[in-house]
Design a protein around this motif. Structure first.
Motif, PDB file in Angstrom:
ATOM      1  N   MET A   1      -7.540  13.128  12.524  1.00 42.78           N
ATOM      2  CA  MET A   1      -7.825  11.794  12.199  1.00 42.78           C
ATOM      3  C   MET A   1      -8.383  11.553  10.777  1.00 42.78           C
ATOM      4  N   SER A   2      -8.532  12.647  10.174  1.00 45.83           N
ATOM      5  CA  SER A   2      -8.971  12.419   8.589  1.00 45.83           C
ATOM      6  C   SER A   2      -7.594  12.072   7.800  1.00 45.83           C
ATOM      7  N   GLY A   3      -6.258  12.253   8.473  1.00 46.93           N
ATOM      8  CA  GLY A   3      -5.074  11.629   7.810  1.00 46.93           C
ATOM      9  C   GLY A   3      -4.925  10.320   8.043  1.00 46.93           C
ATOM     10  N   PHE A   4      -5.493   9.820   9.050  1.00 48.00           N
ATOM     11  CA  PHE A   4      -5.471   8.531   9.578  1.00 48.00           C
ATOM     12  C   PHE A   4      -6.148   7.372   8.313  1.00 48.00           C
ATOM     13  N   PHE A   5      -7.177   8.090   7.792  1.00 52.71           N
ATOM     14  CA  PHE A   5      -8.051   7.212   6.751  1.00 52.71           C
ATOM     15  C   PHE A   5      -7.722   7.867   5.276  1.00 52.71           C
ATOM     16  N   ASP A   6      -6.853   8.654   5.307  1.00 56.67           N
ATOM     17  CA  ASP A   6      -6.171   9.248   3.937  1.00 56.67           C
ATOM     18  C   ASP A   6      -5.230   8.258   3.376  1.00 56.67           C
ATOM     19  N   ILE A   7      -5.735   7.299   2.600  1.00 59.34           N
ATOM     20  CA  ILE A   7      -4.965   6.233   2.045  1.00 59.34           C
ATOM     21  C   ILE A   7      -4.339   6.809   0.675  1.00 59.34           C
ATOM     22  N   PRO A   8      -2.835   6.637   0.502  1.00 56.79           N
ATOM     23  CA  PRO A   8      -2.191   6.967  -0.531  1.00 56.79           C
ATOM     24  C   PRO A   8      -3.199   6.521  -2.092  1.00 56.79           C
ATOM     25  N   SER A   9      -2.989   7.196  -2.917  1.00 58.95           N
ATOM     26  CA  SER A   9      -3.596   6.641  -4.186  1.00 58.95           C
ATOM     27  C   SER A   9      -2.885   5.722  -4.940  1.00 58.95           C
ATOM     28  N   ASP A  10      -1.636   5.733  -4.758  1.00 60.56           N
ATOM     29  CA  ASP A  10      -0.880   4.388  -5.325  1.00 60.56           C
ATOM     30  C   ASP A  10      -0.888   3.147  -4.837  1.00 60.56           C
ATOM     31  N   LEU A  11      -1.757   3.138  -3.915  1.00 58.03           N
ATOM     32  CA  LEU A  11      -2.220   1.684  -3.010  1.00 58.03           C
ATOM     33  C   LEU A  11      -3.645   1.128  -3.815  1.00 58.03           C
ATOM     34  N   GLN A  12      -4.021   2.283  -4.779  1.00 57.13           N
ATOM     35  CA  GLN A  12      -5.136   1.714  -5.538  1.00 57.13           C
ATOM     36  C   GLN A  12      -6.569   1.258  -4.773  1.00 57.13           C
ATOM     37  N   ASN A  14      -9.182   2.402  -1.342  1.00 57.59           N
ATOM     38  CA  ASN A  14      -9.363   3.267  -0.013  1.00 57.59           C
ATOM     39  C   ASN A  14      -9.462   2.270   1.202  1.00 57.59           C
ATOM     40  N   TRP A  15      -9.771   2.885   2.520  1.00 56.24           N
ATOM     41  CA  TRP A  15      -9.611   1.810   3.575  1.00 56.24           C
ATOM     42  C   TRP A  15     -10.271   0.653   3.848  1.00 56.24           C
ATOM     43  N   ALA A  16     -11.765   1.066   3.293  1.00 61.22           N
ATOM     44  CA  ALA A  16     -12.494  -0.364   3.062  1.00 61.22           C
ATOM     45  C   ALA A  16     -12.183  -1.311   2.150  1.00 61.22           C
ATOM     46  N   GLY A  17     -11.574  -0.886   1.089  1.00 65.78           N
ATOM     47  CA  GLY A  17     -11.001  -1.755   0.054  1.00 65.78           C
ATOM     48  C   GLY A  17      -9.976  -2.515   0.482  1.00 65.78           C
ATOM     49  N   LEU A  18      -9.013  -2.025   1.298  1.00 67.96           N
ATOM     50  CA  LEU A  18      -7.801  -2.752   1.632  1.00 67.96           C
ATOM     51  C   LEU A  18      -8.275  -3.914   2.790  1.00 67.96           C
ATOM     52  N   ALA A 164      -1.915  -5.865   1.084  1.00 65.89           N
ATOM     53  CA  ALA A 164      -3.350  -5.448   1.581  1.00 65.89           C
ATOM     54  C   ALA A 164      -3.160  -4.273   2.732  1.00 65.89           C
ATOM     55  N   LEU A 165      -3.674  -4.722   3.851  1.00 64.00           N
ATOM     56  CA  LEU A 165      -3.355  -3.640   5.028  1.00 64.00           C
ATOM     57  C   LEU A 165      -1.931  -3.394   5.214  1.00 64.00           C
TER      58      LEU A 165
END
Length: 235
Positions: A1-12, A14-18, A164-165
């Protein structure tokens, strides 16, 4: 589940930000489309011969692929959110204008005659009488336009991570992480459902005079099949 919300850093983001970015890119175009559709629909209501060409123009605009819009706009607006939002605002017109026109035309002639007898001019009659009565049809059109816009934002991933998402879909392929694609699809679906529920609540609040059964059964003036077309366009 942790990988589910582990957003790659190059997207600049986090999940809430997207999520916030996605809502901004989806809802601002719908609001802009509504502001444009209201006066256009008034003109179409007063000058009936104007309605068919306006409807034809919005249909042609809707048929233009979003990527073609991006190619034209990118020289002027660059790889920015604006390049994504302008086509979405234009796409919303094909749903909003028919919804508003049909809703306004459903106002009884007796009501319009009474408003005229009270001294209301065309603009006040439109804003104070016709639009409130047409609110169920207008909001029904907004529901379709909002769901479509939330879906189509993801196409912005094609121009510099402006989806975005939808950027998660590209990242899922790039990093071989299918859970990111699942995250994007589920989150966009939940956002569409929540926004739709809020619009239904708004309709209930704006039409307290209507029986509950009538409010739930109100049909939009928008033509059927637009939501399905939006899903195909998003693909």
């Amino acid at each position: 589940m942790s990988g589910f919300f582990d957003i790659p850093s190059d997207l600049q983001h986090n999940w809430a930000g997207l999520i916030g970015l996605h809502l901004r890119e989806a809802l601002i175009p719908v609001a802009a489309g509504l502001l444009l559709a209201l006066p256009v629909a008034q003109l179409c209501g007063r000058f009936r011969r104007l309605y068919p060409p306006v409807l034809g123009l919005t249909t042609v605009l809707y048929a233009i692929p979003s990527l073609a819009f991006f190619v034209v706009l990118i020289d002027y607006t660059g790889q920015t959110e604006l390049t994504v939002m302008i086509p979405l605002a234009l796409y919303s017109l094909v749903v909003l204008i028919p919804a508003i026109v049909d809703g306004v035309r459903s106002v009884p002639d007796e009501t319009l005659a009474a408003a005229t007898a009270m001294g209301l001019g065309p603009v006040r009659r439109y804003t104070q009488v016709q639009l409130p009565i047409a609110a169920p049809a207008i909001i029904a059109g907004l529901r379709v336009a909002t769901a479509s816009s939330i879906s189509l934002v993801s196409v912005g991933a094609l121009i510099g991570n402006q989806g975005a998402l939808g950027n998660l879909l590209a990242a899922a392929q790039k990093y071989d992480r299918p859970e990111l694609a699942v995250n994007a699809v589920l989150t966009m679906a939940v956002l569409a459902i929540l926004c739709d529920a809020l619009l239904v609540l708004l309709r209930v609040l704006l039409t307290p005079w209507m029986p509950r059964g009538a409010r739930s059964g109100t049909k939009s003036g928008a033509r059927p099949g637009r939501f399905e077309e939006a899903e195909v366009k998003a693909l």
